[in-house]
Scaffold this motif. Structure first.
Motif, PDB file in Angstrom:
ATOM      1  N   LEU A 314       0.815  -1.220   0.000  1.00 11.21           N
ATOM      2  CA  LEU A 314       0.000   0.000   0.000  1.00 11.21           C
ATOM      3  C   LEU A 314       0.852   1.274   0.000  1.00 11.21           C
ATOM      4  N   ALA A 315       2.110   1.152   0.380  1.00  6.87           N
ATOM      5  CA  ALA A 315       2.994   2.328   0.400  1.00  6.87           C
ATOM      6  C   ALA A 315       3.673   2.563  -0.946  1.00  6.87           C
ATOM      7  N   VAL A 316       3.606   1.557  -1.803  1.00  6.32           N
ATOM      8  CA  VAL A 316       4.346   1.639  -3.067  1.00  6.32           C
ATOM      9  C   VAL A 316       3.565   2.424  -4.116  1.00  6.32           C
ATOM     10  N   ASP A 317       4.251   3.342  -4.760  1.00  9.38           N
ATOM     11  CA  ASP A 317       3.692   4.039  -5.926  1.00  9.38           C
ATOM     12  C   ASP A 317       4.420   3.481  -7.152  1.00  9.38           C
ATOM     13  N   LYS A 318       3.780   2.526  -7.827  1.00 13.45           N
ATOM     14  CA  LYS A 318       4.447   1.811  -8.922  1.00 13.45           C
ATOM     15  C   LYS A 318       4.834   2.746 -10.071  1.00 13.45           C
ATOM     16  N   ALA A 319       3.933   3.676 -10.373  1.00 12.23           N
ATOM     17  CA  ALA A 319       4.196   4.578 -11.508  1.00 12.23           C
ATOM     18  C   ALA A 319       5.435   5.411 -11.246  1.00 12.23           C
ATOM     19  N   GLU A 320       5.592   5.863  -9.998  1.00 12.84           N
ATOM     20  CA  GLU A 320       6.759   6.686  -9.664  1.00 12.84           C
ATOM     21  C   GLU A 320       8.047   5.860  -9.780  1.00 12.84           C
ATOM     22  N   ILE A 321       7.984   4.607  -9.330  1.00 12.88           N
ATOM     23  CA  ILE A 321       9.171   3.749  -9.424  1.00 12.88           C
ATOM     24  C   ILE A 321       9.519   3.502 -10.892  1.00 12.88           C
ATOM     25  N   MET A 322       8.489   3.286 -11.701  1.00  9.88           N
ATOM     26  CA  MET A 322       8.753   3.051 -13.130  1.00  9.88           C
ATOM     27  C   MET A 322       9.375   4.294 -13.781  1.00  9.88           C
ATOM     28  N   ARG A 323       8.825   5.453 -13.447  1.00 11.02           N
ATOM     29  CA  ARG A 323       9.377   6.693 -14.028  1.00 11.02           C
ATOM     30  C   ARG A 323      10.835   6.873 -13.604  1.00 11.02           C
ATOM     31  N   ALA A 324      11.099   6.571 -12.329  1.00 12.64           N
ATOM     32  CA  ALA A 324      12.465   6.755 -11.812  1.00 12.64           C
ATOM     33  C   ALA A 324      13.447   5.791 -12.478  1.00 12.64           C
ATOM     34  N   SER A 325      12.982   4.596 -12.791  1.00 11.96           N
ATOM     35  CA  SER A 325      13.943   3.583 -13.238  1.00 11.96           C
ATOM     36  C   SER A 325      14.033   3.421 -14.743  1.00 11.96           C
ATOM     37  N   VAL A 326      12.906   3.485 -15.460  1.00 13.42           N
ATOM     38  CA  VAL A 326      12.998   3.343 -16.928  1.00 13.42           C
ATOM     39  C   VAL A 326      12.379   4.536 -17.658  1.00 13.42           C
ATOM     40  N   GLY A 327      12.120   5.596 -16.904  1.00 13.35           N
ATOM     41  CA  GLY A 327      11.645   6.826 -17.532  1.00 13.35           C
ATOM     42  C   GLY A 327      10.325   6.670 -18.265  1.00 13.35           C
ATOM     43  N   GLY A 328       9.481   5.802 -17.815  1.00 14.73           N
ATOM     44  CA  GLY A 328       8.172   5.663 -18.440  1.00 14.73           C
ATOM     45  C   GLY A 328       8.121   4.722 -19.627  1.00 14.73           C
ATOM     46  N   LEU A 329       9.241   4.065 -19.924  1.00 14.60           N
ATOM     47  CA  LEU A 329       9.256   3.157 -21.078  1.00 14.60           C
ATOM     48  C   LEU A 329       8.766   1.771 -20.661  1.00 14.60           C
ATOM     49  N   GLY A 330       7.553   1.721 -20.187  1.00 13.36           N
ATOM     50  CA  GLY A 330       6.990   0.450 -19.751  1.00 13.36           C
ATOM     51  C   GLY A 330       5.537   0.633 -19.386  1.00 13.36           C
ATOM     52  N   LYS A 331       4.993  -0.361 -18.692  1.00 13.53           N
ATOM     53  CA  LYS A 331       3.589  -0.277 -18.309  1.00 13.53           C
ATOM     54  C   LYS A 331       3.445  -0.781 -16.873  1.00 13.53           C
ATOM     55  N   VAL A 332       2.775   0.036 -16.049  1.00 19.65           N
ATOM     56  CA  VAL A 332       2.522  -0.378 -14.672  1.00 19.65           C
ATOM     57  C   VAL A 332       1.589  -1.587 -14.695  1.00 19.65           C
ATOM     58  N   ILE A 333       1.881  -2.588 -13.848  1.00 16.60           N
ATOM     59  CA  ILE A 333       1.057  -3.796 -13.861  1.00 16.60           C
ATOM     60  C   ILE A 333       0.533  -4.106 -12.457  1.00 16.60           C
ATOM     61  N   GLY A 334      -0.485  -4.955 -12.421  1.00 18.38           N
ATOM     62  CA  GLY A 334      -1.029  -5.376 -11.136  1.00 18.38           C
ATOM     63  C   GLY A 334      -0.474  -6.734 -10.765  1.00 18.38           C
TER      64      GLY A 334
END
Lengths: 532, 314
Positions: A314-334
């Motif tokens: 519940l503390a994790v913001d997946k989109a922020e982690i993705m932006r930080a690590s691959v700059g948005g070149l991916g898709k957030v998943i469940g």
């Protein structure tokens, strides 16, 4: 840059109808057309030429029976073929098989083999070769990492020259996909009788694939040459593929810009930026079956408490982690990798513990006896670039609920050892799958001894659902079972699947018709040609 | 002299044996093994056991060590566990690349660094010396990988040219070979030239302050003669020691530079064999480094005597 459409040929509707047919029991599957395999055929392809592809990861060896590295699989799928091909839409398409029948009790597959298939050695492929190859790989004594996948097979027998019968100990709807191209492939009967057969596969190839091995020089390059006896008429188009191993992306980017490299797969956002907009270079994004995940090993003290795991999720913001690590070149998943989401995934907004809720997370931590937070170690793997910025982002996010994260960077060999001995603790993971939910989940999450249960989850409901999902061949029922499994996984949190990074290819303008398969394997080269 | 060589040879064998034990223990102490690398995350325990037995990893450590040592002493370096190629052939190919890279770097670094150091010593306290010291400082401070990267990107951007990606041996094409090696040699050479220059500069300055040099100058011996006969000759001995050290240091630097420029040399082979835990290749490659270091040291010791007849090799 643009999102690329999945290749034409096998549409999702076709896949669904075939899965629907399977529900009837005692099904028959028709032969595949050439255009359904490897990617779309080109109408006006030019034949000939050598394509140079830069690889950042060198295959440690080319033995498809004993070498598990993904870097090996990516190239050996062009040399060796199994009975089925991993269709992009999650369907197993007959490859060396021509068609198959499933018995009404779902325990016997009768597979008709494709005719006119020759090995790179010149011999004609028969059912005996197929039976030998699959019996070899499934025997644990032969030391194949794929043996576990074939444990459900009781016997593989050649009924006649063109037919094999595969008997199972229990129904397994994922069997055709398992008979794909990740491990093994069909080789001449008796090939492994020679003591040096395995290592010899680094000098010669003995498969049936569109390319033959021409040369493999460690720390230098790997050359594949067109197989003149290949069973698909007129294919492949290229005379040669020269894979050049580059230890770092700087050399790769320079090579792309100076046209010394025709095609490459890049991963880091900063590398993508350097080639984007360059004249004569085309950057393309493709959906993947890869997942970047935060694994929570229950053997690690505080993580044995479900409430702590839920609080982390519940503390994790997946989109922020993705932006930080691959700059948005991916898709957030469940709970499903991006390439399989449409067919198998539960929408993320219908899963528990996916949306950031810091108040609820703090309460869960307090209920678990950590009102003032706690200290946790997070391991990341040296060389996996995305993990470093992701770890910093995660530290900040977990810090908001009082979890102090101590980041430890470890070498891959150490990480694999921890993983295999089920001592992973809290760690980032980076893995991918073949496009079937059984192959994605079973080994990782089913309780031992049937599964490996690397995270010590020991969840009985999840294991029961995985058994049901493996046995069920009707698509709708199978989807429902795996949806319940995903709900359980999201609720109990043995892992937090963060995002699927896109496959990003960079090609020179003369490279035509390359389609990147969602597995990340280079199937597309069997349909690629070079414009003059 | 013969007695010295015999004693030195015996000591070398003892050192090599000791090194082989250290290398064996160190390679085995890195967590994970080739089986874990081959089978990946989801390996089957039975399959892992079968592969461990195949590679002999199920044998006791001492037995594995003695087996390896015995085969090595009989001239059999074994077969690479991951590549299936003879280790001797893999090492032979890689050593030639690294040797060429190292020797050419030493040659260029010496050709540039020694004259610069001499000039800086002669012009001590004046602007040429200061200028050379700036070069020394920059050369020593800039990391090899950074210099290499800047050269690679800079040359490619400015000249729209990059070195060929595949290594070509000098026998195949000397032009291609040199165009591949040019940037790595310059990258390594800048650091080594700066190190030479700094060392020679200090040695020359120190020699000029020696009493016998001052006496010679006071007696009116021409400065040129003082320089060549007294200063340079005395600088030569520590310089030879330094050259030996530099050569060994370049072997270490090769790991970085070969990786940066995709050269299939010993450094890159070492790195890849560590990653895959390919013990036969890793152990043999490390033994080669040890042997090279011993041979270089021996050559340095022998050169002492050539340069200074007063040195007695006992």
């Amino acid at each position: 840059m643009h999102d690329h459409e999945l290749p034409a040929g096998l549409t999702r509707r076709t896949a669904l109808s075939l899965f629907g047919l399977a529900a009837l029991g005692g099904i028959g599957v028709a032969p595949a057309h050439a255009s359904e395999l490897y990617g779309p055929a080109a109408a006006d392809a030019r034949k000939g030429g050598t394509l140079t592809m830069g690889l950042l990861l060198e295959p440690p060896g080319l033995d498809p029976f004993h070498q598990a590295a993904d870097a090996r699989i990516r190239v050996t799928v062009l040399l060796y073929q199994g009975l089925f091909y991993e269709g992009s839409d999650g369907q197993a398409v007959p490859l060396l098989a021509e068609s198959y029948d499933l018995s009404p009790d779902k325990l016997a597959y009768t597979v008709k083999l494709r005719k006119g298939v020759k090995f790179h050695t010149g011999q004609t492929m028969t059912a005996k070769d197929v039976a030998y190859s699959y019996n070899y790989i499934r025997d644990p004594k032969n030391g194949s990492p794929g043996a576990g996948d074939f444990a459900v097979i009781q016997s593989v027998e050649a009924t006649d020259d063109a037919t094999v019968t595969i008997k199972l100990s229990q129904p397994n709807a994922a069997l055709p996909m398992t008979l794909g191209n990740k491990y093994g492939g069909v080789v001449p009967a008796g090939y492994f009788d020679a003591a040096d057969a395995g290592t010899k596969l680094n000098q010669i190839s003995v498969g049936t694939g569109p390319f033959k091995l021409a040369e493999f020089k460690p720390n230098s390059n790997l050359v594949l040459a067109r197989n003149p006896d290949y069973w698909e008429p007129g294919l492949p188009y290229l005379d040669q593929v020269n894979f050049i191993f580059l230890p770092n992306s700087s050399g790769m980017l320079v090579g792309l810009r100076n046209r010394r490299i025709d095609l490459a797969v890049v991963a880091r956002p900063q590398d993508v930026q350097q080639v984007e907009g360059q004249r004569g270079l085309f950057v393309e994004r493709w959906p993947s079956l890869n997942q970047k995940a935060l694994d929570l090993g229950l053997e690690y003290g505080p993580l044995s408490d479900e409430r702590v795991r839920q609080a982390i999720s519940l503390a994790v913001d997946k989109a922020e982690i993705m932006r930080a690590s691959v700059g948005g070149l991916g898709k957030v998943i469940g709970t499903m990798v991006a390439g399989m989401q449409d067919l198998w995934g539960v929408p993320i907004d219908q899963l528990p513990n996916q949306k950031q809720d810091l108040d609820k997370a703090r309460k869960l931590l307090a209920d678990a006896g950590h009102p003032n937070g706690l200290d946790l170690n997070l391991t990341t793997i040296i060389g996996y670039d995305w993990m470093d910025p992701a770890a910093l982002a995660l530290r900040e996010q977990l810090g908001k609920i009082g979890i102090k994260l101590n980041i430890q960077r470890i070498e891959l060999g150490v990480w694999v050892k921890n993983f295999q001995s089920k001592q992973m603790g809290l760690t980032f993971n980076d893995w991918s799958t073949q496009p079937d939910p059984n192959l994605l989940f079973y080994r990782h999450f089913h309780m031992a001894p049937e599964g490996a249960d690397f995270r010590n989850w020991k969840d009985e409901l999840a294991s029961k659902l995985l058994d049901e999902g493996r046995a069920e061949s009707e698509l709708a029922k199978r989807k429902a079972i795996y949806a319940r499994f995903q709900q359980e996984m999201a609720r109990s949190v043995p892992t937090v699947m963060l995002f699927s990074a896109d496959h990003i290819t960079v090609r020179g303008e003369r490279v035509k018709n390359y389609v990147q398969h969602p597995t990340g394997w280079y199937y597309g080269l069997a349909r690629t040609y070079l414009a003059s | 002299m013969v007695g010295y060589l015999v004693r030195r040879f015996a000591a070398s064998i003892f050192t090599a044996l000791l090194a082989s034990g250290v290398i064996f223990v160190l390679t085995r102490s890195v967590p994970g093994d080739v089986v874990a690398q081959m089978l990946g995350q989801t390996s089957d325990p039975t399959a892992a056991q079968a592969l461990r037995a195949f590679f002999g990893l199920d044998q006791p450590m001492y037995s594995q060590y003695l087996g390896w040592l015995g085969r090595m002493l009989s001239g059999d370096l074994g077969t690479s566990w991951t590549r299936g190629q003879p280790v001797a052939q893999m090492l032979g190919d890689a050593v030639l690349v690294t040797l060429q890279l190292s020797l050419m770097t030493v040659a260029i670094a010496t050709a540039v660094g020694v004259p610069l150091g001499v000039l800086a010593g002669i012009y001590e306290g004046r602007w040429p010396s200061s200028l050379i010291q700036v070069f020394n400082l920059l050369g020593l401070a800039a990391p090899v990988f950074w210099v290499g990267l800047m050269l690679l990107v800079g040359v490619s951007t400015v000249f729209d040219w990059s070195p060929p990606l595949l290594y070509t041996s000098p026998r195949q094409s000397i032009v291609d070979n040199l165009s591949i090696l040019a940037l790595p040699i310059v990258s390594l050479g800048i650091l080594q030239a700066a190190a030479y220059s700094q060392f020679v500069h200090q040695s020359v300055v120190s020699a000029f302050h020696q009493e016998y040099v001052r006496t010679a100058i006071a007696k009116g011996v021409p400065l040129r003669m003082v320089f060549f006969k007294h200063v340079l000759r005395n600088v030569a001995i520590p310089l030879v020691t330094f050259m030996g050290l530099i050569l060994i240091q370049i072997l270490g630097g090769a790991v970085i530079i070969e990786s940066l420029f995709a050269l299939p040399g010993l450094g890159r082979l070492l790195l890849s064999s560590i990653e895959t835990r390919d013990y036969p290749v890793l152990q043999a490659a490390l033994m080669i480094v040890v042997v090279v270091a011993m041979v270089v040291n021996l050559i340095v010791d022998l050169l002492y005597r050539v340069i200074d007849p007063r040195v007695r090799l006992t």
